[in-house]
Design a protein around this motif. Structure first.
Motif, PDB file in Angstrom:
ATOM      1  N   TYR A   1     -26.531 -23.183 -18.238  1.00  0.00           N
ATOM      2  CA  TYR A   1     -27.515 -24.182 -18.897  1.00  0.00           C
ATOM      3  C   TYR A   1     -27.039 -25.438 -18.136  1.00  0.00           C
ATOM      4  CZ  TYR A   1     -30.310 -27.177 -21.724  1.00  0.00           C
ATOM      5  OH  TYR A   1     -31.104 -28.114 -22.097  1.00  0.00           O
ATOM      6  N   TYR A   2     -25.807 -25.692 -18.045  1.00  0.00           N
ATOM      7  CA  TYR A   2     -25.245 -26.954 -17.697  1.00  0.00           C
ATOM      8  C   TYR A   2     -25.545 -27.128 -15.998  1.00  0.00           C
ATOM      9  CZ  TYR A   2     -21.843 -30.560 -16.111  1.00  0.00           C
ATOM     10  OH  TYR A   2     -21.538 -31.708 -15.527  1.00  0.00           O
ATOM     11  N   ARG A   3     -25.269 -26.173 -15.348  1.00  0.00           N
ATOM     12  CA  ARG A   3     -25.744 -26.202 -13.809  1.00  0.00           C
ATOM     13  C   ARG A   3     -27.231 -26.319 -13.957  1.00  0.00           C
ATOM     14  NH1 ARG A   3     -22.091 -21.032 -11.666  1.00  0.00           N
ATOM     15  NH2 ARG A   3     -19.971 -22.054 -12.024  1.00  0.00           N
ATOM     16  N   TYR A   4     -27.838 -25.937 -14.506  1.00  0.00           N
ATOM     17  CA  TYR A   4     -29.568 -25.746 -14.602  1.00  0.00           C
ATOM     18  C   TYR A   4     -29.865 -27.494 -14.830  1.00  0.00           C
ATOM     19  CZ  TYR A   4     -34.374 -25.721 -15.582  1.00  0.00           C
ATOM     20  OH  TYR A   4     -35.702 -26.119 -15.601  1.00  0.00           O
ATOM     21  N   GLU A   5     -29.261 -28.005 -15.522  1.00  0.00           N
ATOM     22  CA  GLU A   5     -29.481 -29.450 -16.195  1.00  0.00           C
ATOM     23  C   GLU A   5     -28.886 -30.409 -15.132  1.00  0.00           C
ATOM     24  OE1 GLU A   5     -31.019 -31.243 -18.720  1.00  0.00           O
ATOM     25  OE2 GLU A   5     -31.791 -29.031 -19.349  1.00  0.00           O
ATOM     26  N   LYS A   6     -27.758 -29.908 -14.254  1.00  0.00           N
ATOM     27  CA  LYS A   6     -27.284 -30.754 -13.299  1.00  0.00           C
ATOM     28  C   LYS A   6     -28.269 -30.849 -12.037  1.00  0.00           C
ATOM     29  CE  LYS A   6     -22.710 -31.802 -11.261  1.00  0.00           C
ATOM     30  NZ  LYS A   6     -21.505 -31.568 -11.207  1.00  0.00           N
ATOM     31  N   LEU A   7     -28.869 -29.761 -11.753  1.00  0.00           N
ATOM     32  CA  LEU A   7     -29.496 -29.482 -10.753  1.00  0.00           C
ATOM     33  C   LEU A   7     -30.980 -30.058 -10.988  1.00  0.00           C
ATOM     34  CD1 LEU A   7     -30.221 -27.903  -7.798  1.00  0.00           C
ATOM     35  CD2 LEU A   7     -30.956 -26.106  -9.141  1.00  0.00           C
ATOM     36  N   LEU A   8     -31.301 -29.840 -12.076  1.00  0.00           N
ATOM     37  CA  LEU A   8     -32.731 -30.717 -12.741  1.00  0.00           C
ATOM     38  C   LEU A   8     -32.773 -32.266 -12.455  1.00  0.00           C
ATOM     39  CD1 LEU A   8     -35.433 -29.975 -13.670  1.00  0.00           C
ATOM     40  CD2 LEU A   8     -34.440 -30.184 -16.181  1.00  0.00           C
ATOM     41  N   ASP A   9     -31.304 -32.813 -12.799  1.00  0.00           N
ATOM     42  CA  ASP A   9     -31.389 -34.387 -12.690  1.00  0.00           C
ATOM     43  C   ASP A   9     -31.376 -34.760 -11.278  1.00  0.00           C
ATOM     44  OD1 ASP A   9     -30.894 -34.815 -15.343  1.00  0.00           O
ATOM     45  OD2 ASP A   9     -28.879 -34.548 -15.726  1.00  0.00           O
ATOM     46  N   LYS A  10     -30.682 -33.772 -10.408  1.00  0.00           N
ATOM     47  CA  LYS A  10     -30.270 -34.129  -8.855  1.00  0.00           C
ATOM     48  C   LYS A  10     -31.823 -34.131  -8.260  1.00  0.00           C
ATOM     49  CE  LYS A  10     -25.712 -32.650  -7.964  1.00  0.00           C
ATOM     50  NZ  LYS A  10     -24.900 -31.669  -6.817  1.00  0.00           N
ATOM     51  N   SER A  11     -32.592 -33.073  -8.743  1.00  0.00           N
ATOM     52  CA  SER A  11     -33.988 -33.065  -8.296  1.00  0.00           C
ATOM     53  C   SER A  11     -34.911 -34.043  -8.736  1.00  0.00           C
ATOM     54  CB  SER A  11     -34.535 -31.896  -8.737  1.00  0.00           C
ATOM     55  OG  SER A  11     -33.960 -30.488  -8.196  1.00  0.00           O
ATOM     56  N   ALA A  12     -34.730 -34.551  -9.752  1.00  0.00           N
ATOM     57  CA  ALA A  12     -35.312 -35.891 -10.467  1.00  0.00           C
ATOM     58  C   ALA A  12     -35.095 -37.027  -9.660  1.00  0.00           C
ATOM     59  CB  ALA A  12     -35.322 -36.120 -11.833  1.00  0.00           C
TER      60      ALA A  12
END
Length: 94
Positions: A5-16
């Motif tokens: 979940y942490y990796r997903y959130e980090k990836l989501l932030d980078k994408s944003a």
């Protein structure tokens, strides 16, 4: 599970952040295209006036003076088109 979940959130932030950056690039490119179009129109009007038949019928000295006047008028328009927009753009960081 928490690590994924942490990796997903980090990836989501980078994408944003990347999306925001690309939006800024698109805005800058759109503004550049608009300014390039204005420059092209400005130059074509100058060329059109400089190659007019009535200008070619003038004596050389009058032709030189008329061309200088046309260039002065167009340069004022050019400075207004680009530098005022540039200063506004840089001042407000649009």
């Amino acid at each position: 599970m928490f690590l994924n979940y942490y990796r997903y959130e980090k990836l989501l932030d980078k994408s944003a952040k990347r999306g925001d950056f690309l939006d800024e690039v698109m805005t800058d490119l759109t503004q550049f295209l608009s300014q390039a179009t204005q420059l092209e129109q400005w130059a074509s009007r100058l060329i059109e006036k400089a190659s007019s038949p009535e200008l070619s019928r003038l004596p050389p000295e009058d032709c030189k003076n008329k061309l200088a006047q046309l260039i002065d008028e167009r340069l004022i328009e050019f400075f207004h088109l680009f530098f005022v927009h540039y200063l506004y753009y840089r001042h407000f960081n649009i």
